[in-house]
Design an enzyme around this catalytic site. Sequence first.
Site, short mmCIF file in Angstrom:
data_model
loop_
_atom_site.label_atom_id
_atom_site.label_comp_id
_atom_site.label_asym_id
_atom_site.label_seq_id
_atom_site.Cartn_x
_atom_site.Cartn_y
_atom_site.Cartn_z
N THR A 46 0.83 -1.20 0.00
CA THR A 46 0.00 0.00 0.00
C THR A 46 0.86 1.25 0.00
O THR A 46 0.45 2.30 -0.51
CB THR A 46 -0.95 -0.01 1.20
OG1 THR A 46 -1.72 -1.23 1.18
CG2 THR A 46 -1.91 1.17 1.19
N TYR A 133 6.29 -13.04 2.14
CA TYR A 133 5.03 -12.75 1.47
C TYR A 133 4.84 -13.77 0.36
O TYR A 133 5.55 -13.77 -0.64
CB TYR A 133 5.07 -11.33 0.92
CG TYR A 133 3.73 -10.71 0.62
CD1 TYR A 133 2.55 -11.44 0.68
CD2 TYR A 133 3.64 -9.36 0.27
CE1 TYR A 133 1.32 -10.85 0.40
CE2 TYR A 133 2.41 -8.77 -0.01
CZ TYR A 133 1.26 -9.52 0.06
OH TYR A 133 0.04 -8.95 -0.22
N LYS A 158 2.84 -14.21 5.16
CA LYS A 158 1.65 -13.46 4.74
C LYS A 158 1.18 -14.05 3.42
O LYS A 158 1.94 -14.13 2.45
CB LYS A 158 2.00 -11.97 4.57
CG LYS A 158 0.81 -11.12 4.14
CD LYS A 158 1.23 -9.66 3.94
CE LYS A 158 0.02 -8.82 3.49
NZ LYS A 158 0.41 -7.44 3.17
#
Length: 299
Positions: A46, A133, A158
């Site tokens: 983000t 990730y 994640k």
Amino acid sequence: MNFDGILFFPVTPFDAQGRVDVDLLRTHIGDTLAHHPGGVFPACGTGEFHALSASEAATVVRAAVETVGGRVPVVAGTGGPLGHALEAARAAADAGADALLVLPPYLVGGTQDGLVAYVEQIAAASDLPVVVYHRATAQFTPATVRRLAENPRVVGVKDGVGDLATAQLIVRAVAETGRDDFAFFNGLLTAELTQGAYRGIGIPLYSSAAFAMVPEVANAFYRAYVDGDDVRRMLLLDRFYTPLVALRDETPGFGVSLVKAGVRLGGLPVGPVRAPLVDPTPEQTERLAAILDAGRALL
């Protein structure tokens, strides 16, 4: 490392000359801290890590660490080209971050052995623990995650793939190591839509893009989720998150662009997204404003 609450991924503000606006970043993080996130993840997805230089990422992380002041963990983004990732990892450690989120390598995909080497070289670049990730060019098999979990410096995964069967097997693979300090995150876009299913397979944590722009709505959902108030959770899903996702899916990259537009609608002039992302059109921005207002009305 313990996380108690929603995982907050701040946007990276840019000024009129396209530079990182540190003062606005501090305001953005400081204001949102009042809503009690479980952790802050600067210079990640983000926060447009893909569009930041290593020095810009370091600036973002240092400002985040100073603003958070130890109240919650700060997990800095790294990844992309290996040299860039190593530089970002070292800079994050120097800035006082608590851990690293290792985003996928740039452009190329490797074997499972290659992905392990990528993670382990980043982990060796500093003394910080790392969260991997699982998405895009970094998709790990359960056996590979078990192998990574043998390294005490690797402290979490994640998931950004959304394959629940594989995610379940990853959870079980880590359980076989006997580790009880390993964190699992739902990292799908607008994770609230899938978190009920993720909790069922042993992944209780999630990142919330909505938290960056309407933290009060995101917290209402989180409280309903934690308290088992499925009626309220479904109300928020139906009237806020579902239309938000429909708008998000109209344009590639809106998982970031809409969040930044939402922060601007909240009165903080954080600037546009960087290429190749694009900002919402005026018509899309109006619809976003209506969706955010509808979410607040539910409170």
